[in-house]
Design a protein around this motif. Structure first.
Motif, PDB file in Angstrom:
ATOM      1  N   VAL A 232      -0.361  -5.243   2.737  1.00  0.00           N
ATOM      2  CA  VAL A 232      -1.744  -6.385   2.497  1.00  0.00           C
ATOM      3  C   VAL A 232      -1.464  -7.481   2.215  1.00  0.00           C
ATOM      4  O   VAL A 232      -1.341  -7.419   1.273  1.00  0.00           O
TER       5      VAL A 232
ATOM      6  N   VAL B  33       1.010  -1.041  -0.589  1.00  0.00           N
ATOM      7  CA  VAL B  33      -0.250   0.017   0.172  1.00  0.00           C
ATOM      8  C   VAL B  33       0.655   1.638  -0.294  1.00  0.00           C
ATOM      9  O   VAL B  33       1.983   1.144   0.081  1.00  0.00           O
TER      10      VAL B  33
ATOM     11  N   GLU C 269      -7.341  -9.723   2.405  1.00  0.00           N
ATOM     12  CA  GLU C 269      -7.472  -8.703   3.732  1.00  0.00           C
ATOM     13  C   GLU C 269      -7.217  -7.173   3.151  1.00  0.00           C
ATOM     14  O   GLU C 269      -7.184  -7.134   2.005  1.00  0.00           O
ATOM     15  N   GLU C 270      -8.107  -6.272   3.908  1.00  0.00           N
ATOM     16  CA  GLU C 270      -7.850  -4.938   3.717  1.00  0.00           C
ATOM     17  C   GLU C 270      -6.896  -4.259   4.630  1.00  0.00           C
ATOM     18  O   GLU C 270      -6.732  -3.176   4.146  1.00  0.00           O
ATOM     19  N   ARG C 271      -6.646  -4.868   5.945  1.00  0.00           N
ATOM     20  CA  ARG C 271      -5.640  -4.619   6.723  1.00  0.00           C
ATOM     21  C   ARG C 271      -4.031  -5.332   6.443  1.00  0.00           C
ATOM     22  O   ARG C 271      -4.024  -5.952   5.613  1.00  0.00           O
ATOM     23  N   THR C 272      -2.823  -3.805   6.923  1.00  0.00           N
ATOM     24  CA  THR C 272      -2.043  -4.627   6.384  1.00  0.00           C
ATOM     25  C   THR C 272      -1.613  -5.580   7.668  1.00  0.00           C
ATOM     26  O   THR C 272      -2.312  -5.804   8.722  1.00  0.00           O
TER      27      THR C 272
END
Length: 196
Positions: free
Chosen positions: A159, A143, A163-166
């Motif tokens: 990421v 990202v 997933e959308e979270r790191t």
């Protein structure tokens, strides 16, 4: 039974201790054994570096020794920083400088071409016994700005797929279950249990 994890990285030590918490293996780190000369990481692959570190540790301490080498392989950089991940900026272990340099190098790369994978090779060397090397890989993307505080290195900009979270926004258990190091260490567990 004691096993030496040949690292001074508190994050790596905590990860392996969590994975082996229920078993008969006690994990100690380099801070828990007398100092010995550590060869520099000069291998061309993660496996070569991991084996060299584990061999040095086993020879110096007489303990079964685990070492890993891991890093980030970025598609747009032809797999770099790879084995140079910890010293990408020219100084070993400067996580922030490494991360900022990588983001700068990817500044013009469109989102759809920012694929990457964390790769880990883990080696177990038993003094006078077998040597084992296993691998783990965790695919994802880079990202544009760091997010999260759980983790180290490139975790805040990686990421994982699905997933959308790191990685740095994942909880410790989530990360252990999915990460490249978690996968490699789980592949090593049967070999560690066989020692007891």
């Amino acid at each position: 039974m004691k096993v030496l994890l040949a690292t001074r990285n508190a994050g790596k030590l905590a990860e392996l201790r969590r994975m082996l918490a229920d078993g008969p293996v006690e994990v100690v780190g380099l801070a828990d054994v007398p100092e010995f000369p550590e060869a520099p990481e000069t291998g061309a692959t993660f496996a070569e570096n991991a084996l060299a570190k584990a061999r040095d540790a086993a020879a110096a301490t007489g303990l079964p020794s685990v070492a890993d080498d891991s890093g980030l392989a970025v598609d747009a950089l032809n797999g770099m920083p790879g084995v140079l991940s910890a010293r990408w900026c020219g100084r070993h272990g400067d996580d922030l400088a490494n991360l900022e340099l990588l983001l700068g190098q990817l500044g013009d790369v469109p989102d759809e071409r920012r694929g990457a994978a964390f790769i880990c090779a883990a080696a177990l060397v038993v003094p006078g016994g077998p040597e084992t090397v296993v691998h783990g890989e965790w695919s994802g993307r880079i990202v544009r700005a760091p997010r999260g505080t759980n983790g180290f290195g490139y975790d805040p900009i990686f990421v994982p797929d699905g997933e959308e979270r790191t990685s740095a926004e994942l909880g410790p258990e989530e990360k252990d279950a999915a990460s490249h190091r978690g996968r490699a260490m789980r592949a090593l567990l049967p070999h560690l249990h066989a020692l007891t």
